[in-house]
Write a protein that holds these residues in place. Structure first.
Motif, mmCIF file in Angstrom:
data_model
loop_
_atom_site.group_PDB
_atom_site.id
_atom_site.type_symbol
_atom_site.label_atom_id
_atom_site.label_comp_id
_atom_site.label_asym_id
_atom_site.label_seq_id
_atom_site.Cartn_x
_atom_site.Cartn_y
_atom_site.Cartn_z
ATOM 1 N N ARG A 31 -29.598 -4.077 1.299
ATOM 2 C CA ARG A 31 -28.920 -4.388 0.036
ATOM 3 C C ARG A 31 -28.697 -3.121 -0.790
ATOM 4 O O ARG A 31 -27.607 -2.877 -1.315
ATOM 5 N N ASP A 32 -29.742 -2.287 -0.884
ATOM 6 C CA ASP A 32 -29.629 -1.042 -1.648
ATOM 7 C C ASP A 32 -28.610 -0.092 -1.021
ATOM 8 O O ASP A 32 -27.830 0.555 -1.721
ATOM 9 N N ALA A 33 -28.619 -0.012 0.305
ATOM 10 C CA ALA A 33 -27.680 0.867 1.001
ATOM 11 C C ALA A 33 -26.244 0.386 0.802
ATOM 12 O O ALA A 33 -25.340 1.203 0.612
ATOM 13 N N LYS A 34 -26.023 -0.922 0.837
ATOM 14 C CA LYS A 34 -24.680 -1.467 0.596
ATOM 15 C C LYS A 34 -24.181 -1.083 -0.787
ATOM 16 O O LYS A 34 -23.018 -0.711 -0.959
ATOM 17 N N GLN A 35 -25.058 -1.173 -1.777
ATOM 18 C CA GLN A 35 -24.675 -0.814 -3.139
ATOM 19 C C GLN A 35 -24.347 0.674 -3.249
ATOM 20 O O GLN A 35 -23.377 1.055 -3.907
ATOM 21 N N ASP A 36 -25.152 1.512 -2.596
ATOM 22 C CA ASP A 36 -24.910 2.960 -2.631
ATOM 23 C C ASP A 36 -23.587 3.315 -1.964
ATOM 24 O O ASP A 36 -22.810 4.116 -2.492
ATOM 25 N N VAL A 37 -23.337 2.736 -0.796
ATOM 26 C CA VAL A 37 -22.096 3.021 -0.077
ATOM 27 C C VAL A 37 -20.898 2.527 -0.875
ATOM 28 O O VAL A 37 -19.886 3.218 -0.989
ATOM 29 N N ASP A 38 -21.013 1.335 -1.462
ATOM 30 C CA ASP A 38 -19.922 0.790 -2.266
ATOM 31 C C ASP A 38 -19.619 1.691 -3.460
ATOM 32 O O ASP A 38 -18.454 1.965 -3.755
ATOM 33 N N GLN A 39 -20.659 2.188 -4.115
ATOM 34 C CA GLN A 39 -20.461 3.076 -5.267
ATOM 35 C C GLN A 39 -19.823 4.395 -4.829
ATOM 36 O O GLN A 39 -18.919 4.904 -5.489
ATOM 37 N N PHE A 40 -20.269 4.936 -3.708
ATOM 38 C CA PHE A 40 -19.700 6.177 -3.189
ATOM 39 C C PHE A 40 -18.214 6.008 -2.865
ATOM 40 O O PHE A 40 -17.392 6.848 -3.226
ATOM 41 N N LEU A 41 -17.874 4.916 -2.190
ATOM 42 C CA LEU A 41 -16.473 4.676 -1.840
ATOM 43 C C LEU A 41 -15.617 4.453 -3.084
ATOM 44 O O LEU A 41 -14.482 4.929 -3.159
ATOM 45 N N THR A 42 -16.159 3.749 -4.067
ATOM 46 C CA THR A 42 -15.435 3.537 -5.325
ATOM 47 C C THR A 42 -15.161 4.876 -6.011
ATOM 48 O O THR A 42 -14.051 5.111 -6.501
ATOM 49 N N ASP A 43 -16.160 5.754 -6.020
ATOM 50 C CA ASP A 43 -15.980 7.081 -6.624
ATOM 51 C C ASP A 43 -14.917 7.890 -5.882
ATOM 52 O O ASP A 43 -14.071 8.535 -6.502
ATOM 53 N N CYS A 44 -14.964 7.855 -4.547
ATOM 54 C CA CYS A 44 -13.971 8.594 -3.751
ATOM 55 C C CYS A 44 -12.559 8.101 -4.037
ATOM 56 O O CYS A 44 -11.637 8.903 -4.224
ATOM 57 N N ILE A 45 -12.389 6.795 -4.082
ATOM 58 C CA ILE A 45 -11.067 6.213 -4.315
ATOM 59 C C ILE A 45 -10.569 6.534 -5.721
ATOM 60 O O ILE A 45 -9.412 6.912 -5.909
ATOM 61 N N SER A 46 -11.453 6.423 -6.716
ATOM 62 C CA SER A 46 -11.015 6.697 -8.089
ATOM 63 C C SER A 46 -10.666 8.177 -8.273
ATOM 64 O O SER A 46 -9.697 8.507 -8.958
ATOM 65 N N LEU A 47 -11.440 9.078 -7.656
ATOM 66 C CA LEU A 47 -11.107 10.500 -7.742
ATOM 67 C C LEU A 47 -9.773 10.794 -7.080
ATOM 68 O O LEU A 47 -8.964 11.571 -7.599
ATOM 69 N N LYS A 48 -9.526 10.182 -5.940
ATOM 70 C CA LYS A 48 -8.263 10.404 -5.236
ATOM 71 C C LYS A 48 -7.102 9.846 -6.054
ATOM 72 O O LYS A 48 -6.041 10.464 -6.124
ATOM 73 N N CYS A 49 -7.290 8.700 -6.697
ATOM 74 C CA CYS A 49 -6.235 8.125 -7.546
ATOM 75 C C CYS A 49 -5.919 9.045 -8.719
ATOM 76 O O CYS A 49 -4.752 9.241 -9.064
ATOM 77 N N GLN A 50 -6.950 9.612 -9.328
ATOM 78 C CA GLN A 50 -6.729 10.538 -10.434
ATOM 79 C C GLN A 50 -5.971 11.774 -9.969
ATOM 80 O O GLN A 50 -5.062 12.248 -10.643
#
Length: 101
Positions: A31-50
């Motif tokens: 569960r913790d790993a899923k949350q970490d990976v999800d947060q990392f991917l969200t950060d990558c996508i938002s940075l790329k969008c910016q």
């Protein structure tokens, strides 16, 4: 994540479901790993969008995420949430595929 998923194949189903219900052991780690990976991917996508909003259209990027995002933008008119989920899934698939090479 891989260890927790592998553990599901080794121990009986009732044991790992009980761990999941109590949020202990490998299931808590999963569960913790899923949350970490999800947060990392969200950060990558938002940075790329910016970066795409600021960047000039004439510049070419050679990374898969940028190209995939451009194709998604051209082909779909769905909401941003759906495309972000699809992008997360694609990035995760690429990460797992790259790990096995």
């Amino acid at each position: 994540m891989e260890e927790a998923v592998m553990n599901r194949h080794i121990i009986q189903e009732i044991c790992w479901k009980f761990q999941k219900w109590l949020q202990i052991g490998h299931e808590k780690k999963l569960r913790d790993a899923k949350q970490d990976v999800d947060q990392f991917l969200t950060d990558c996508i938002s940075l790329k969008c910016q970066k795409l909003k600021v960047r000039n259209e004439e510049e070419e990027d050679l990374d898969l995420l940028t190209n995939y995002m451009k194709i998604m933008a051209e082909k779909s008119s769905d909401s941003e949430e759906i495309s972000e989920k699809i992008l997360k899934d694609e990035l995760l698939n690429l990460a797992f595929a790259g790990k096995n090479v």
